[in-house]
Each structure stands twice: as C-alpha cells, then as structure tokens.
Design a protein around this motif. Structure first.
Motif, PDB file in Angstrom:
ATOM      1  N   MET A  38       0.825  -1.197   0.000  1.00 58.61           N
ATOM      2  CA  MET A  38       0.000   0.000   0.000  1.00 58.61           C
ATOM      3  C   MET A  38       0.867   1.258   0.000  1.00 58.61           C
ATOM      4  SD  MET A  38      -2.817   1.280   2.805  1.00 58.61           S
ATOM      5  CE  MET A  38      -1.559   1.640   4.016  1.00 58.61           C
ATOM      6  N   ILE A  39       1.959   1.212   0.752  1.00 56.15           N
ATOM      7  CA  ILE A  39       2.872   2.355   0.811  1.00 56.15           C
ATOM      8  C   ILE A  39       3.471   2.616  -0.563  1.00 56.15           C
ATOM      9  CG2 ILE A  39       5.020   3.222   1.810  1.00 56.15           C
ATOM     10  CD1 ILE A  39       4.357   1.463   4.296  1.00 56.15           C
ATOM     11  N   ILE A  40       3.891   1.545  -1.257  1.00 57.53           N
ATOM     12  CA  ILE A  40       4.468   1.686  -2.594  1.00 57.53           C
ATOM     13  C   ILE A  40       3.469   2.326  -3.543  1.00 57.53           C
ATOM     14  CG2 ILE A  40       5.373   0.436  -4.595  1.00 57.53           C
ATOM     15  CD1 ILE A  40       7.305   0.581  -2.256  1.00 57.53           C
ATOM     16  N   ILE A  65       3.476   6.052  -3.012  1.00 56.86           N
ATOM     17  CA  ILE A  65       4.660   6.869  -3.288  1.00 56.86           C
ATOM     18  C   ILE A  65       5.121   6.827  -4.740  1.00 56.86           C
ATOM     19  CG2 ILE A  65       5.522   6.708  -0.931  1.00 56.86           C
ATOM     20  CD1 ILE A  65       7.362   4.546  -1.715  1.00 56.86           C
ATOM     21  N   VAL A  66       4.639   5.860  -5.528  1.00 59.75           N
ATOM     22  CA  VAL A  66       5.079   5.772  -6.922  1.00 59.75           C
ATOM     23  C   VAL A  66       4.753   7.058  -7.674  1.00 59.75           C
ATOM     24  CG1 VAL A  66       4.554   4.684  -9.132  1.00 59.75           C
ATOM     25  CG2 VAL A  66       5.111   3.276  -7.166  1.00 59.75           C
ATOM     26  N   SER A  67       3.534   7.545  -7.523  1.00 59.96           N
ATOM     27  CA  SER A  67       3.150   8.761  -8.246  1.00 59.96           C
ATOM     28  C   SER A  67       3.940   9.972  -7.788  1.00 59.96           C
ATOM     29  CB  SER A  67       1.648   9.026  -8.082  1.00 59.96           C
ATOM     30  OG  SER A  67       1.321   9.224  -6.715  1.00 59.96           O
ATOM     31  N   GLU A  68       4.337   9.988  -6.502  1.00 52.19           N
ATOM     32  CA  GLU A  68       5.090  11.130  -5.990  1.00 52.19           C
ATOM     33  C   GLU A  68       6.521  11.158  -6.516  1.00 52.19           C
ATOM     34  OE1 GLU A  68       3.679  13.591  -4.473  1.00 52.19           O
ATOM     35  OE2 GLU A  68       1.798  12.465  -4.560  1.00 52.19           O
ATOM     36  N   LEU A  69       7.069   9.992  -6.853  1.00 53.88           N
ATOM     37  CA  LEU A  69       8.398   9.958  -7.465  1.00 53.88           C
ATOM     38  C   LEU A  69       8.386  10.598  -8.845  1.00 53.88           C
ATOM     39  CD1 LEU A  69       9.860   6.434  -6.589  1.00 53.88           C
ATOM     40  CD2 LEU A  69      10.849   8.649  -5.996  1.00 53.88           C
ATOM     41  N   GLN A  70       7.195  10.671  -9.453  1.00 55.97           N
ATOM     42  CA  GLN A  70       7.062  11.256 -10.780  1.00 55.97           C
ATOM     43  C   GLN A  70       6.684  12.738 -10.733  1.00 55.97           C
ATOM     44  OE1 GLN A  70       4.047   8.713 -12.415  1.00 55.97           O
ATOM     45  NE2 GLN A  70       5.360   6.905 -12.469  1.00 55.97           N
ATOM     46  N   ILE A  96      12.197   1.164 -10.374  1.00 58.42           N
ATOM     47  CA  ILE A  96      13.424   1.473 -11.107  1.00 58.42           C
ATOM     48  C   ILE A  96      13.279   2.634 -12.104  1.00 58.42           C
ATOM     49  CG2 ILE A  96      14.893   0.554 -12.966  1.00 58.42           C
ATOM     50  CD1 ILE A  96      15.960   0.049 -10.203  1.00 58.42           C
ATOM     51  N   PRO A  97      12.229   2.692 -12.941  1.00 63.03           N
ATOM     52  CA  PRO A  97      12.147   3.805 -13.901  1.00 63.03           C
ATOM     53  C   PRO A  97      12.226   5.183 -13.225  1.00 63.03           C
ATOM     54  CG  PRO A  97      10.544   2.124 -14.457  1.00 63.03           C
ATOM     55  CD  PRO A  97      11.101   1.743 -13.118  1.00 63.03           C
ATOM     56  N   ASP A  98      11.544   5.326 -12.098  1.00 63.00           N
ATOM     57  CA  ASP A  98      11.554   6.615 -11.399  1.00 63.00           C
ATOM     58  C   ASP A  98      12.869   6.836 -10.659  1.00 63.00           C
ATOM     59  OD1 ASP A  98       8.886   7.295 -12.176  1.00 63.00           O
ATOM     60  OD2 ASP A  98       8.162   5.864 -10.694  1.00 63.00           O
ATOM     61  N   LEU A  99      13.472   5.771 -10.155  1.00 67.95           N
ATOM     62  CA  LEU A  99      14.773   5.907  -9.491  1.00 67.95           C
ATOM     63  C   LEU A  99      15.852   6.274 -10.504  1.00 67.95           C
ATOM     64  CD1 LEU A  99      14.660   2.874  -7.014  1.00 67.95           C
ATOM     65  CD2 LEU A  99      14.212   5.291  -6.522  1.00 67.95           C
ATOM     66  N   VAL A 100      15.755   5.726 -11.708  1.00 64.40           N
ATOM     67  CA  VAL A 100      16.688   6.098 -12.777  1.00 64.40           C
ATOM     68  C   VAL A 100      16.534   7.569 -13.127  1.00 64.40           C
ATOM     69  CG1 VAL A 100      17.149   5.786 -15.256  1.00 64.40           C
ATOM     70  CG2 VAL A 100      16.954   3.793 -13.757  1.00 64.40           C
ATOM     71  N   THR A 101      15.294   8.068 -13.092  1.00 66.01           N
ATOM     72  CA  THR A 101      15.070   9.504 -13.316  1.00 66.01           C
ATOM     73  C   THR A 101      15.786  10.324 -12.253  1.00 66.01           C
ATOM     74  OG1 THR A 101      12.910   9.083 -14.336  1.00 66.01           O
ATOM     75  CG2 THR A 101      13.320  11.307 -13.512  1.00 66.01           C
ATOM     76  N   ASN A 102      15.725   9.880 -11.005  1.00 63.50           N
ATOM     77  CA  ASN A 102      16.457  10.557  -9.931  1.00 63.50           C
ATOM     78  C   ASN A 102      17.954  10.565 -10.204  1.00 63.50           C
ATOM     79  OD1 ASN A 102      14.111  11.018  -8.547  1.00 63.50           O
ATOM     80  ND2 ASN A 102      14.558   9.659  -6.829  1.00 63.50           N
ATOM     81  N   LEU A 103      18.475   9.422 -10.649  1.00 62.65           N
ATOM     82  CA  LEU A 103      19.909   9.316 -10.905  1.00 62.65           C
ATOM     83  C   LEU A 103      20.338  10.161 -12.103  1.00 62.65           C
ATOM     84  CD1 LEU A 103      20.409   5.462 -10.394  1.00 62.65           C
ATOM     85  CD2 LEU A 103      21.036   7.295  -8.808  1.00 62.65           C
ATOM     86  N   SER A 104      19.390  10.480 -12.959  1.00 62.85           N
ATOM     87  CA  SER A 104      19.692  11.301 -14.136  1.00 62.85           C
ATOM     88  C   SER A 104      19.598  12.793 -13.840  1.00 62.85           C
ATOM     89  CB  SER A 104      18.724  10.954 -15.282  1.00 62.85           C
ATOM     90  OG  SER A 104      18.784   9.582 -15.600  1.00 62.85           O
ATOM     91  N   ASP A 105      19.086  13.135 -12.661  1.00 64.53           N
ATOM     92  CA  ASP A 105      18.888  14.544 -12.291  1.00 64.53           C
ATOM     93  C   ASP A 105      20.196  15.125 -11.751  1.00 64.53           C
ATOM     94  OD1 ASP A 105      17.997  17.009 -11.572  1.00 64.53           O
ATOM     95  OD2 ASP A 105      16.380  16.330 -10.263  1.00 64.53           O
TER      96      ASP A 105
END
Length: 211
Positions: free
Chosen positions: A95-97, A100-105, A138-147
């Motif tokens: 439920m937590i995931i 938070i998925v939308s907030e990573l975006q 992973i897709p959103d974490l990769v976005t973080n790593l690209s920032d």
C-alpha cells in the motif's frame, strides 16, 4: 485549512518521536492515514507528511530498542511487541508503494526529495520488502539518478539502492534491474562531487555482491 492539516501532522510527528515504544497498536491507522494524504495539494503540508512518515518508519528501530529493556524486566518474551510493530509495517509495504510511486514522478523537486528520503528510511528498516517492489520503482529511481542538477536527490537515491543491494537474498530481482542502473552508477563515479562519487563506488561494490 492547510494550516490545520500541517499542525495536525506536526502533533503526530511529535508523538512518534517522543513515545515510539507506545506506537505498536496505532501503526495500522497511522500508516493508512498518512499514506492517504500523500495526495496533499499544499506542498508544505505534503513535505511534513513525508517527514512524519519517515519518523514513523524510524520509530520501529527506536521502539524495538526501547522495548527490549522493559520486556526483560517484566519477564515477557523479548520479541512479542517488537515483532508485531515490524510485521504491521511489512504487511503494509504494498500500500505504501502504491502511495509513493506517483510522488516519485512529481515535477516538484521538493516533493521528489521528500519521498526519496522516505525511501531511504524504508531501505534501512524494511529492505527485503522494498526489494520486492524494486522493478516497479526502477524507472523513477533512474530519473532521480539522471537529475544532475539536484545532488541531494541523486545522492539519496544512491544510498537507498546501496542498502537494498547490501541486504542480499534477491539475486533474481537484482539481476533484472542491474542493467538499467549500471550506466548511471558509472556516471556517479565520474561525477565532480565527492559525495556522489563515494556513494557511487559503494553502490558499485554492493551491486557486485548482490549479483
């Protein structure tokens, strides 16, 4: 009023930090209510909610440590209450995931920073459960790593991934996501900022161990 909502969250945060050993019976309602408010429209309140949820995750570790002495004195089994708190949070990880998925975006760097910090705390207390959802994150974490314009988000994401790979036990999941991460780990090691370089090197070592 957003001021009322922010004040309420701050009161909850104060209770969590001051009496973590008494929270076990309230974990379900606290998690459900805080996660339901991740959609908060006022950014200042949303950041307070993320911070309070991080405090709740931290409280499991603090609460377990505090409880052990009390239970030894009372003759109760040392894992009775500590296990219940951790299991409640573990059961609610899916439920937590979802929350938070939308907030990573989010387009807001403050919101992404707040939810990334929440991930960092969860990677410390519940790494195994978080690993199970890593392919989705992973897709959103990769976005973080690209920032590259936000060193804080980049560094915190490296720390979170380092803890997950260090936890071990999920080679199957690690092998699925490593290909997407390795180019960004190399970029981190080649960065000019020493904190990013050091966390990139640590993550690289843990990826090798994890695989």
């Amino acid at each position: 009023s957003w001021k009322v909502r922010r004040a309420a969250v701050r009161v909850i945060d104060a209770i969590i930090k001051s009496r973590p050993e008494m929270l076990s019976q309230f974990y379900v309602i606290l998690v459900e209510q805080l996660v339901s408010r991740f959609i908060e429209r006022e950014e200042n309140v949303k950041l307070e909610i993320f911070q309070t949820f991080s405090s709740l995750v931290k409280s499991i570790i603090v609460g377990e440590t505090s409880n052990q002495g009390d239970e030894m004195d009372s003759g109760l089994p040392s894992l009775v209450r500590t296990r219940s708190s951790a299991m409640v949070l573990s059961d609610q990880v899916p439920m937590i995931i979802e929350g938070i998925v939308s907030e990573l975006q989010s387009k807001s760097s403050k919101s992404r920073s707040g939810v990334t910090q929440l991930h960092v705390e969860m990677s410390l207390s519940r790494p195994t459960q978080l690993c199970e959802h890593l392919p989705r994150l992973i897709p959103d974490l990769v976005t973080n790593l690209s920032d590259t314009n936000n060193a804080h988000i980049l560094t915190e994401t490296l720390v979170m991934l380092k803890r997950l790979f260090r936890s071990g036990g999920r080679t199957d999941i690690f092998s699925q996501v490593a290909g997407a991460l390795i180019p960004h780990i190399i970029e981190a090691i080649d960065d000019d900022y020493f904190k990013i370089i050091s966390e990139g090197l640590r993550l690289a070592g843990n990826v090798v161990k994890g695989l």
